[in-house]
Scaffold this motif. Structure first.
Motif, mmCIF file in Angstrom:
data_model
loop_
_atom_site.group_PDB
_atom_site.id
_atom_site.type_symbol
_atom_site.label_atom_id
_atom_site.label_comp_id
_atom_site.label_asym_id
_atom_site.label_seq_id
_atom_site.Cartn_x
_atom_site.Cartn_y
_atom_site.Cartn_z
ATOM 1 N N MET A 1 0.845 -1.196 0.000
ATOM 2 C CA MET A 1 0.000 0.000 0.000
ATOM 3 C C MET A 1 0.880 1.246 0.000
ATOM 4 O O MET A 1 2.039 1.210 0.422
ATOM 5 N N GLU A 2 0.286 2.335 -0.494
ATOM 6 C CA GLU A 2 1.016 3.603 -0.474
ATOM 7 C C GLU A 2 0.401 4.501 0.590
ATOM 8 O O GLU A 2 -0.819 4.646 0.671
ATOM 9 N N ALA A 3 1.261 5.099 1.413
ATOM 10 C CA ALA A 3 0.798 6.031 2.446
ATOM 11 C C ALA A 3 0.651 7.411 1.825
ATOM 12 O O ALA A 3 1.576 7.901 1.188
ATOM 13 N N VAL B 1 6.282 4.744 0.921
ATOM 14 C CA VAL B 1 6.193 6.069 1.560
ATOM 15 C C VAL B 1 6.831 7.098 0.621
ATOM 16 O O VAL B 1 7.926 6.871 0.096
ATOM 17 N N ASN B 2 6.124 8.208 0.405
ATOM 18 C CA ASN B 2 6.654 9.272 -0.455
ATOM 19 C C ASN B 2 7.704 10.081 0.301
ATOM 20 O O ASN B 2 7.479 10.480 1.446
ATOM 21 N N ILE B 3 8.822 10.311 -0.357
ATOM 22 C CA ILE B 3 9.905 11.059 0.277
ATOM 23 C C ILE B 3 10.239 12.247 -0.622
ATOM 24 O O ILE B 3 10.432 12.065 -1.829
ATOM 25 N N LEU C 1 10.706 3.338 -0.610
ATOM 26 C CA LEU C 1 10.641 4.806 -0.627
ATOM 27 C C LEU C 1 10.317 5.265 -2.041
ATOM 28 O O LEU C 1 10.930 4.803 -3.003
ATOM 29 N N GLU C 2 9.337 6.145 -2.168
ATOM 30 C CA GLU C 2 8.997 6.672 -3.492
ATOM 31 C C GLU C 2 9.621 8.049 -3.667
ATOM 32 O O GLU C 2 9.321 8.977 -2.930
ATOM 33 N N LEU C 3 10.478 8.145 -4.671
ATOM 34 C CA LEU C 3 11.112 9.438 -4.975
ATOM 35 C C LEU C 3 10.603 9.906 -6.338
ATOM 36 O O LEU C 3 10.308 9.090 -7.197
ATOM 37 N N LEU D 1 10.644 4.944 -8.408
ATOM 38 C CA LEU D 1 10.635 6.258 -9.067
ATOM 39 C C LEU D 1 9.184 6.604 -9.375
ATOM 40 O O LEU D 1 8.504 5.907 -10.128
ATOM 41 N N ASP D 2 8.716 7.669 -8.740
ATOM 42 C CA ASP D 2 7.302 8.047 -8.822
ATOM 43 C C ASP D 2 7.048 8.952 -10.029
ATOM 44 O O ASP D 2 7.960 9.632 -10.491
ATOM 45 N N ASP D 3 5.822 8.973 -10.502
ATOM 46 C CA ASP D 3 5.386 9.916 -11.558
ATOM 47 C C ASP D 3 6.286 9.869 -12.785
ATOM 48 O O ASP D 3 6.593 10.903 -13.385
ATOM 49 N N ILE E 1 9.345 1.293 -11.146
ATOM 50 C CA ILE E 1 9.061 2.554 -11.824
ATOM 51 C C ILE E 1 7.549 2.715 -11.860
ATOM 52 O O ILE E 1 6.825 1.828 -12.331
ATOM 53 N N LYS E 2 7.077 3.820 -11.300
ATOM 54 C CA LYS E 2 5.634 4.044 -11.271
ATOM 55 C C LYS E 2 5.251 4.972 -12.421
ATOM 56 O O LYS E 2 5.742 6.099 -12.512
ATOM 57 N N VAL E 3 4.427 4.454 -13.315
ATOM 58 C CA VAL E 3 4.036 5.225 -14.497
ATOM 59 C C VAL E 3 2.897 6.166 -14.102
ATOM 60 O O VAL E 3 1.897 5.746 -13.513
ATOM 61 N N VAL F 1 1.622 0.701 -12.495
ATOM 62 C CA VAL F 1 0.882 1.760 -13.180
ATOM 63 C C VAL F 1 -0.123 2.390 -12.224
ATOM 64 O O VAL F 1 -0.898 1.694 -11.564
ATOM 65 N N GLU F 2 -0.094 3.699 -12.162
ATOM 66 C CA GLU F 2 -1.003 4.443 -11.285
ATOM 67 C C GLU F 2 -2.222 4.899 -12.081
ATOM 68 O O GLU F 2 -2.174 4.960 -13.309
ATOM 69 N N GLY F 3 -3.274 5.241 -11.370
ATOM 70 C CA GLY F 3 -4.452 5.833 -12.025
ATOM 71 C C GLY F 3 -5.286 4.824 -12.787
ATOM 72 O O GLY F 3 -5.907 5.159 -13.795
#
Ligand code: C2E
Ligand code: CA
Ligand code: CA
Length: 549
Positions: free
Chosen positions: A329-331, A387-389, A419-421, A449-451, A470-472, A506-508
């Motif tokens: 899960m993502e916080a 966790v987003n950093i 960790l999501e950067l 790697l976020d976004d 890698i998060k698209v 993949v997000e969204g």
């Protein structure tokens, strides 16, 4: 005194802004004092025998006894350091409060050989910048307080330079100081009629003005930026400066100085990082919304200090593409308050990032997220908490040690943390980033790697740094079911990720149709409203904790 020591002394006296430094050979009682000390206090010269006694004459009679005791202890070898405050007389005959610190240096045999240190003039340090003679950051903070008490709207411009260290490296500190001086003069020439100019920390300057309209400041700013880039000379040398600037208009006088400072820094870094130095103005269009926004930031900021009241985390599931099972899960941070309702992190994180309280909030988020996930790793051993950093957290030297101390304290396995950067982390030095990645990997902590695809250095970054995932970004998938271009893009990204042995998430993912199209590509996990919106921990655990077990 050896020539090496003399050279070192010279370098130190140039960079020790606001400090007077000295070094004394204990055997011969021969010492050297920095030029600014000689000038400011009216000493006989830079080189002196028996300087302790000469200096004693400058110390206020009431403070002489404690000074002598401390210095005698140094010379007789009883004490190894000196740290005290006393009043000292300047060339003009005024007494100023000074902090004097020094240490004894020993030779290879362990015998005291040199005594060196610095004398800080507390009064001068507080309000005047030693290089430019402008009012300093301390003076600025005090004047902001005064402006607020007058209750007349005002604007603050923060203006500074990028890549200044290159000037220091290539031409030396002395030239660097001259450059700051010249730049300060440029500001006085073109903005001085609007209000007072300040020299802030590093290479930044500021101006506070009650009289100038925002448009007029913007016009002058553009002029200065252009002049600094194309027509600026220091000691006859053409020097190219790349200037950045942020502007905040203040019409609410209950804001804390720190809130104003955070908003100001936010605009400055927006200008620097995203607008190639074009002026960033803190306003959301109409003046009123700007005002409400700063007011809200003031409340949010004080919530951090006030035990993080109003902050909480929501969680969104990350689902395996292979079997639709929960992978992690993502916080996602939220802030809630009676007056403002629930506020999205996009609204406040970018501004808080510039605030000295942000690292504390960052650790609070990590702690909360780890505590909430402990129950999941008992049931799903491979469960990953994301966790987003923000890059402002990574920048701090203490980041790794604080993080690992937290994992130890909570007995949480590092392999279960990701960790999501974002690509913004490229604002940090690449060497620093590589070292950070190395340490995190050694501990077993994962990095995503976020976004991906929304930033500016996409392919370079995954070539240089080893991401696990890698998060698209959802931009590429929201129309994927009827866009051949988006399908090709996701196909390309998934191949690329594969080349660098990273997984793709993949997000969204909002609909079943999107999910089905994504099934054609090497995508390992999904996240999106189709599965669940971000929800509170209560709701999340009701849905997932014992599902299927
Ligand atoms: P992000 O890391 O890219 O987080 C994903 C965002 O997309 C979340 O917005 C989430 O609610 C939203 N989202 C998820 N699935 C869907 C979907 O199917 N459709 C649509 N339209 N949106 C979806 P949220 O929670 O508003 O967070 C926004 C951003 O704020 C995050 O983007 C992240 O960059 C930042 N953020 C959130 N929490 C934290 C935190 O604890 N620390 C830091 N540094 N940044 C955070
Ligand atoms: Ca994220
Ligand atoms: Ca994202």
């Amino acid at each position: 005194m050896s020539s090496k020591l003399d050279t070192l002394f010279e370098a130190l006296s140039v960079v020790s802004e606001g400090c007077h430094i000295y070094i004394c050979d204990l055997k011969s009682d021969y010492s050297r004092w920095s030029k600014n000390a000689v000038e400011y206090f009216g000493l006989p010269g830079e080189y002196m025998y028996n300087a302790g006694d000469i200096w004693k004459e400058h110390i206020h009679p009431d403070d002489r006894e404690k000074y002598s005791k401390s210095i005698d202890a140094i010379f007789s070898g009883i004490s190894g350091s000196h740290d005290m405050m006393y009043r000292s007389r300047t060339r003009e005959g005024n007494y100023v409060m000074c902090t004097c610190k020094g240490v004894v240096l020993r030779d290879e045999a362990g015998n005291p050989s040199f005594f060196g240190g610095c004398i800080k003039n507390n009064t001068v340090l507080s309000y005047t910048d030693g290089i430019t003679d402008l009012r300093s950051l301390y003076g600025f903070m005090e004047d902001i307080q005064v402006m607020n008490s007058r209750k007349i709207p005002y604007s603050v411009l923060l203006i500074g330079m990028s890549r200044f260290s290159a000037i220091n490296d290539v031409y030396g500190f002395s030239f660097g100081n001259d450059t700051l001086n010249r730049f300060g003069k440029l500001l006085i020439d073109h903005l001085g009629s609007f209000g007072r100019i300040y020299k802030m920390d590093g290479t930044k300057f500021a101006i506070i003005t009650q009289t100038a309209a925002v448009e007029d400041i913007a016009e002058k700013y553009a002029f200065i930026k252009n002049k600094a880039a194309h027509d600026f000379r220091v000691s006859g040398e053409k020097t190219i400066l790349s200037v950045n600037g942020g502007l905040v208009h203040v019409n609410d006088f209950n804001l804390s100085r720190n809130t104003i400072m955070s908003c100001l820094k936010y605009t400055y870094y927006q200008s620097k990082n995203d607008k190639m130095g074009d002026l960033e103005i803190f306003t959301n269009g109409a003046d009123d919304s700007n005002r409400q926004y700063i007011e809200m930031m003031n409340v949010i900021r004080s919530s951090v200090v006030n035990n993080f009241s109003g902050f909480f985390l929501c969680y969104q599931p990350i689902i395996s593409a292979k079997n639709e099972e929960l992978k992690g899960m993502e916080a996602l941070l939220r802030w809630k308050n009676n007056d403002y309702g629930v506020i999205s992190p996009n609204k406040f994180i970018p501004i808080l990032e510039q605030d000295p309280v942000f690292p504390e909030l960052g650790i609070w988020i990590l702690r909360q997220a780890i505590i909430d996930s402990r129950q999941f790793i008992k049931i799903y051993p491979d469960f990953l908490i994301h966790v987003n950093i923000s890059y402002a957290q990574l920048e701090r030297r203490e980041f790794i040690s604080e993080l690992t101390a937290l994992l130890n304290e909570l007995s949480f396995p590092p392999e279960n943390l990701c960790l999501e950067l974002t690509e913004r982390c490229r604002l940090l030095d690449i060497k620093l980033l590589k070292n950070l990645f190395k340490s995190l990997k050694q501990y077993g902590i994962k990095i995503a790697l976020d976004d991906f695809g929304t930033g500016f250095s996409s392919i370079g970054i995954i070539r240089e740094l080893e991401f696990d995932t890698i998060k698209v970004d959802r931009e590429f998938v929201k129309n994927i079911d009827n866009s051949a271009t988006d399908q090709k893009t996701v196909h390309f990204i998934s191949n690329l990720a594969d080349t660098f042995q990273a997984e793709v998430c993949v997000e969204g993912v909002e609909t079943d149709r999107i999910r089905k199209v994504l099934g054609n590509y090497e995508v390992k996990s999904f996240q999106g409203y189709y599965y669940s919106k971000p929800v509170t921990m209560d709701e999340f655990s009701r849905k997932y904790l014992y599902a299927g077990h």
